[in-house]
Structures are given as structure tokens and as C-alpha cells.
Motif scaffolding. Structure first.
Motif, PDB file in Angstrom:
ATOM      1  N   THR A 189       0.823  -1.207   0.000  1.00  0.00           N
ATOM      2  CA  THR A 189       0.000   0.000   0.000  1.00  0.00           C
ATOM      3  C   THR A 189       0.855   1.254   0.000  1.00  0.00           C
ATOM      4  O   THR A 189       0.662   2.170  -0.795  1.00  0.00           O
ATOM      5  CB  THR A 189      -0.926   0.000   1.223  1.00  0.00           C
ATOM      6  OG1 THR A 189      -1.716  -1.181   1.202  1.00  0.00           O
ATOM      7  CG2 THR A 189      -1.809   1.229   1.221  1.00  0.00           C
ATOM      8  N   THR A 239       1.092   3.997  -3.006  1.00  0.00           N
ATOM      9  CA  THR A 239       0.529   5.332  -2.805  1.00  0.00           C
ATOM     10  C   THR A 239       1.593   6.411  -2.812  1.00  0.00           C
ATOM     11  O   THR A 239       1.361   7.513  -3.291  1.00  0.00           O
ATOM     12  CB  THR A 239      -0.243   5.380  -1.475  1.00  0.00           C
ATOM     13  OG1 THR A 239       0.654   5.004  -0.417  1.00  0.00           O
ATOM     14  CG2 THR A 239      -1.412   4.423  -1.491  1.00  0.00           C
ATOM     15  N   ASN A 260      -6.157   3.767  -1.062  1.00  0.00           N
ATOM     16  CA  ASN A 260      -5.870   3.374   0.313  1.00  0.00           C
ATOM     17  C   ASN A 260      -6.656   2.141   0.746  1.00  0.00           C
ATOM     18  O   ASN A 260      -6.643   1.783   1.921  1.00  0.00           O
ATOM     19  CB  ASN A 260      -6.176   4.532   1.265  1.00  0.00           C
ATOM     20  CG  ASN A 260      -5.248   5.717   1.048  1.00  0.00           C
ATOM     21  OD1 ASN A 260      -4.086   5.694   1.443  1.00  0.00           O
ATOM     22  ND2 ASN A 260      -5.767   6.761   0.390  1.00  0.00           N
TER      23      ASN A 260
END
Length: 669
Positions: free
Chosen positions: A374, A378, A401
């Protein structure tokens, strides 16, 4: 050349061992069954007389209690006839023992096809990243094929005259043909005709094979047709509105730049994007998809014609085999997989041990935190917020997310409870025949008390997570960047060639949707062979794509939810296909960073290795789960075989009177 190896393989000795072991086990089991149970038993009472009619040339006589097509009977008479013509046999009698030999030989053929299928899977996953060939057969492929042949439901029926073994072997033959088709950029007419013949042959074994030779393999070939479009890479422009973003992504999907990550990198939203992108790409390129899949469309049309002519899917006894929506089958199957594939969950057991130890043992100095997907995705894809519309910001935040995770988890539990409440079906056959293990499973669980049905949602869910995680091939605490793939790291620093997320925002320095990482020195064929020799598991641990997982799930669902009877044999082909797709694993792929119970500081000091150290070293070059799986299957086969052969009983009514003329009854799957 042996059954479980191939020419050019460095593991010929291992293949010979598997071949001899499987042959000995199959014919030992056949001999015991034929000696102790010489008369036809249970469904053999219908299958053996029907095969004997075919041996006598009475092809128009049919027992209406038989619901499956006559493919098994054709095999049983055609193979001996061919052997007689070649001089290998002087005579052939259709007695029960001889007919049972069909499945004893069938389990060996099944093992061979399983080996070739796994070999093609590994070669295709490698081919997606490199033009170089994978020569030989991996040890993982050989041991996987051996274990599939030992799978208790298949091995048990290799000593009886049932349809399951030969039916599964024919489906694997079709799968092998499919795997070789997608290894080429375009199929030939000869390949198309072979595909049709194999598909129709599979349908003569069992009607439900249509879901595997049409939906599963046809679906995979449709994905192949889309992915071979190879669109030109373009830079993702800066977009400020949701409509602009979606329009750009849909255009990319329509030309073949679909969103199809490796399964270990896919979250639930990625699976949704994969399905939508593939549908859009297929609709925008119908001729290309139809050119690749028309043999499967033909087989489906032939099956539809049969259903119309027959007045239904099943032959014979239609009244007890009426198609019914039975969604709980998709709960039961995960528990079935979980039980038989228990040894494959070893990585999660190790993960649990490491987590517990980390609570009490300080982390070693120098240990690094495992990369997190993640944060990796991101941090590199965060776009400037200035000028971007609020809807685009909201959608990007939610999907980037993974904020849908809690909703997904809660909804699966709620949906499972609704299915259990309103769609639990208990077929009369399940309650009437105490010779099958499923009778006792239902008696002591689902039928025992209403609350048990809801409590079982927990093991259903846990089994599903473990089964899907095993298919993905990775845990979240992995530390090795090559743990999940030989071609790109788990941190997404080298993205999949098919990654087109609709809610990833571009930045001013974004490289866009380029499908290739930074240039690296191109490996040679010699490099590939040397790496394969040094690391036997290197090219066996590649996970399948998300699309493959979704199509497998679709085919499994369609093949089960219309069956009102919960029959373990219905789960055989889903398990076999799933097992073929499971990637290899090595010990250090899933250990916790710097604090694992299985760390060994003396790995490079071979002369001083302890016994434990040698075990750890072996587990890092061989998938030890396969050894445990072999032991597990042998234990189940020994127990169920012993019960079947040596624990017969006589049916008695409630008043003690003997039923079925005193014939001995036996427990079986």
C-alpha cells in the motif's frame, strides 16, 4: 523417459521414483479391491453391466438409471481393442477386475497430463516476461503431479469402475491443449479442430465438464486474445475531473491495456477493475476474441443441442437430478479444500509462530521492515491535490488506500449468513445413504443444530482466505523481494505489464502507463539455465494473474451452484485445477523479518551445519509442503482404504431385520 519427467530434465531420478511409486501404489490398490470386493459395488452395479453391453456390441441398450454419458465405456473397449490389434493382447474380457484396470491406468495418464499442464503453466508465466525458454521439467511440477494422482478422491476411485478418474484425465488433456494454444500468438485451424474434439470428448465423460472446457479454458483464451493486442505505451496525462480520468482509462482498456495484476498484488477492488476492463476489451475487439474462442463456442453449441435433444442435462434418472440453485456449495468447497490441502497452509502456520514470537523476543538488529504494497503504491502515485475535482479526490483516496476492505469483510459474513439462512438444501440422497462420509458430515454438523450452520461460517471464511492466499503465493510479512516472483519485487517497483488502475492519479513526473521497467541487461538462455540449476524453485513460484483466479472462481461457481446434492466428487476438478495453479514456496519467502524461528546463521557453512540447519537448507531449495502433502494424502488413503476393505457391515432396519438381502455395505467417499 518416465511418466513424471521428460527428456532434458535434470531430475530424471526423482521422476523415475515418482513413476515407480505411483504405478506400484495404483496396482496394489487395484489388486486389493479386486481380491476383497470382486463383485460390482454401489454405482459399479450400473456402470459395469453397461460397459459389458458395449463389449457385446449392444450400443443401443441403455440403463436409464445411469445419468452420465458413455465416454468411460468407449475408453474401456477401444483401448483393449487397439491393444489386441497391435498384438499386445490376445483376448479381453469385460469382467469387473478387467474394467477396473481402466482407472488404474487412467490415474497414471492423469499424472502425466498434470505434469505437462504444470510445466506449461510455468513456461507461460515465464514467457510473459522473457522470450527465453524454460527447458526441462521442474521438481515442483513433478511432485505436484504425483500428489494430484494421490489425491484421496481420485486415488480411491482408481481401483473401482467410476467415471471420475478418466473424466478428470480428459479435462486435463484439454487444459494441456489450451496451455499450448496460448503459448502461441495465434492458433491454427488444426489446433482449433483438436480443441473441439477434446472438448466434445470431455463432455462424453461428464456433462459438468462443459464448465471447464468452455467457461474456464474458453475464458482464459479470451483473455489471451485481449492481451496479445499489445497497445503502444502512452504517458498518463494530468487529469482533474473524474469523467476525464474514467474516459482515459476506458480507452486504454478498449485497446488491450487491461488491469490484470499478478494475484498476490490484487485487492478486491483490483479484481473488480480486472473484470470490467476485460469485458470492455472483449466487447471492443469481438472479432479477435471470437477468432480465438470459436472452438469453445462450437462445443457450447453442441452441448446446447444435446440438452435440447435429451430434454435435460442428465441422462436416465432426471427426477432425482433436477438443477437447483444451491449457493452454499460455494461455502462447502472451501472447507473441502482446507481439509485436503492442510499441508499447503504451512506458510501461515509459520507466520503465526513468528507473530507470537515477535511479541516476546526482541527484533534483531539490522532487521528491516517488510515492504508494504500500500505504501509503495501510494507514495509513488500521489498526485498534486490542487485543481483536482472533489469526486476524483474521493474515489482516488478510497481505492488507493483500500478503504473498501472493511466493507468487503463485513459484507462477506452477512452474505454467508443470508445464504445459510435461505438456501441451505439437504438432498434426500444425503440423508438416505449412510455408506458415504458426507452422510456423517451433515449428520454431526449442519443437521445437528441450527446454530451450528451459522457457526460454520467462520471455518468457511478462514478456509477461503487460506485457499486464496495459497493460490496467490505470498504472505504480507515477506522480506525477500523475489518471494512472489522471479521478475518483479513485491513492492511494485517493477509493475506488471498489465496494470491500468482507473483511480491512480498522474503526477508531473509520472512515467504514465509505461509497461516496462528501467532497462536492465537482457539475460541469455545460459543465464536462465544456470539460475534454474542454482535455484530449482525460481521459476515455479510465479503467481497466476488475477484474471485466471477470477475465471477459475466463475467456472467453479457455475459447476456447483446448480447441483442440489453435496457430493465430494463434484469438487475433484475444481481442486485439481486449483492445485495446478498454486505456485511454489520456500521457507524464507514468508518468514518474519530478522526474527524468524527458522533463521540459521550457518547456512553458508555446510560442514558445520546441524541436523536442523540441514533441514532448513533443504526447505529453501525444495517446497517442503509437497512432502507433507504426500504424507497427508497417503495417511488419508490408508485409513479410507482400510475402512472400505476391512470394515464392512450389514444394513439393518430399526426392528433388526436384515436389508438388501444381507449384502455387505462399505464406507466410501
Amino acid at each position: 523417459m518416465t511418466l513424471l519427467t521428460s527428456s532434458g530434465s535434470p531430475s530424471g531420478g526423482l521422476g523415475l521414483f515418482f513413476t515407480v511409486s505411483l504405478t506400484a501404489a495404483a496396482f496394489l490398490w487395484l489388486g486389493l479391491v479386486s481380491e476383497i470386493v470382486p463383485e460390482p459395488y454401489l454405482d459399479e452395479v450400473f456402470h459395469i453391466p453397461q460397459a459389458q453391453r458395449y463389449c457385446q456390441g449392444k450400443f443401443l441398450e441403455w440403463d436409464n438409471k445411469i445419468t452420465t454419458p458413455p465416454g468411460l465405456y468407449w475408453v474401456s473397449i477401444l483401448i483393449p481393442q487397439a491393444a489386441k490389434m497391435s498384438g499386445l493382447l490376445s483376448s479381453y474380457t469385460c469382467d469387473p477386475k478387467t474394467l477396473r484396470v481402466t482407472n488404474a491406468l487412467g490415474i497414471l495418464v492423469l499424472a502425466y497430463f498434470a505434469l505437462q499442464c504444470r510445466k506449461e503453466i510455468e513456461a507461460r508465466l515465464h514467457q510473459a516476461h522473457s522470450p527465453l525458454r524454460l527447458n526441462g521439467t521442474s521438481q515442483y511440477a513433478m511432485h505436484t503431479a504425483f500428489n494430484i494422482a494421490l489425491f484421496p478422491l481420485l486415488f480411491f476411485f482408481s481401483g473401482l469402475y467410476y467415471t471420475d478418474v478418466v473424466s478428470t484425465a480428459v479435462v486435463l488433456a484439454s487444459f494441456l491443449n489450451h496451455s499450448r494454444r496460448v503459448a502461441r500468438s495465434q492458433s491454427s485451424l488444426v489446433s482449433d479442430l483438436v480443441t473441439i474434439r477434446l472438448g466434445l470428448f470431455a463432455l462424453t465423460m461428464r456433462q459438468t465438464n462443459v464448465f471447464w472446457v468452455v467457461v474456464f479454458m474458453g475464458g482464459l483464451e479470451a483473455v489471451h486474445a485481449v492481451k496479445t493486442l499489445r497497445p503502444e505505451a502512452v504517458k498518463r496525462p494530468l487529469m482533474t475531473t473524474l469523467s476525464e480520468q474514467l474516459l482515459f482509462v476506458v480507452k486504454r482498456w478498449s485497446v488491450g491495456h487491461v488491469h490484470d495484476l499478478p494475484l498476490h498484488m490484487a485487492y478486491p477492488e483490483d479484481m473488480l477493475f480486472t473484470a470490467v476492463s476485460l469485458v470492455i476489451a472483449a466487447l471492443c475487439n469481438p472479432i479477435r476474441v471470437l477468432r480465438q474462442t470459436w472452438p469453445y463456442v462450437f462445443v457450447l453449441g453442441a452441448f446446447g443441442g444435446f440438452v435440447g435433444w435429451n430434454g435435460g442435462v442428465v441422462l436416465g434418472d432426471k427426477s432425482n437430478h433436477v438443477a437447483t440453485i444451491h449457493i452454499p456449495q460455494m461455502l462447502y468447497i472451501w472447507a473441502f479444500f482446507g481439509f485436503f490441502s492442510l499441508p499447503l497452509f504451512l506458510p501461515y502456520a509459520i507466520l503465526g509462530i513468528d507473530v507470537v514470537r515477535s511479541l516476546f523476543v526482541p527484533q534483531r538488529n539490522g532487521a528491516t521492515k517488510a515492504p508494504d504494497k500500500t505504501s509503495a503504491t501510494t507514495s509513488s502515485n500521489t498526485a498534486p491535490q490542487r485543481g483536482i475535482s472533489l469526486p476524483l479526490k474521493i474515489f482516488s483516496t478510497i481505492f488507493t488506500n483500500h478503504l473498501l476492505w472493511p466493507i468487503y469483510l463485513v459484507s462477506t459474513f452477512i452474505l454467508s449468513a443470508v445464504i445459510v439462512r435461505f438456501n441451505t438444501i439437504i438432498h434426500p440422497f444425503t440423508l438416505a445413504d449412510n455408506r458415504h462420509y458426507m452422510f456423517y458430515v451433515f449428520r454431526y454438523t449442519i443437521r445437528r443444530a441450527p446454530w451450528i450452520r451459522y457457526f460454520l461460517i467462520l471455518p468457511y471464511t478462514l478456509s477461503r482466505w487460506l485457499v486464496w492466499g495459497t493460490l496467490s503465493g505470498c504472505c504480507s510479512t515477506r522480506t525477500s523481494t523475489g518471494a512472489c516472483s522471479a521478475y518483479y519485487g513485491s513492492s511494485s517497483s517493477r509493475p506488471s505489464p498489465f496494470s491500468c488502475d482507473p483511480f491512480t492519479l498522474a503526477t508531473t513526473n509520472d512515467s504514465g502507463d509505461k509497461q516496462t521497467p528501467d532497462p536492465e541487461p537482457a539475460p541469455t538462455q545460459k543465464d536462465v539455465e544456470e539460475k534454474s540449476a542454482q535455484d530449482p524453485l525460481l521459476f515455479s513460484k510465479e503467481p497466476v494473474s488475477t484474471s485466471t483466479g477470477l475465471i477459475f472462481l466463475l467456472a467453479t461457481t457455475l459447476s456447483l451452484v446448480t447441483a442440489p446434492l453435496v457430493e465430494p466428487r463434484y469438487f475433484i476438478i475444481p481442486w485439481v485445477i486449483w492445485r495446478l495453479l498454486v505456485p511454489a514456496w520456500r521457507l524464507h519467502d514468508h518468514q518474519a523479518a530478522g526474527n524468524s524461528l527458522f533463521n540459521n546463521n550457518n547456512d553458508n557453512d555446510a560442514p558445520t551445519l546441524s541436523v536442523w540447519g540441514r533441514v532448513i537448507s533443504f526447505c529453501r531449495v525444495y517446497d517442503v509442503r509437497l512432502v507433507l502433502e504426500t504424507v497427508w494424502f497417503i495417511a488419508i488413503n490408508v485409513v479410507t482404504g482400510y475402512i472400505f476393505l476391512f470394515k464392512p457391515y450389514v444394513w439393518r432396519a430399526e426392528d433388526g431385520s436384515i436389508l438388501d438381502e444381507g449384502r455387505l455395505q462399505r464406507f466410501m467417499w
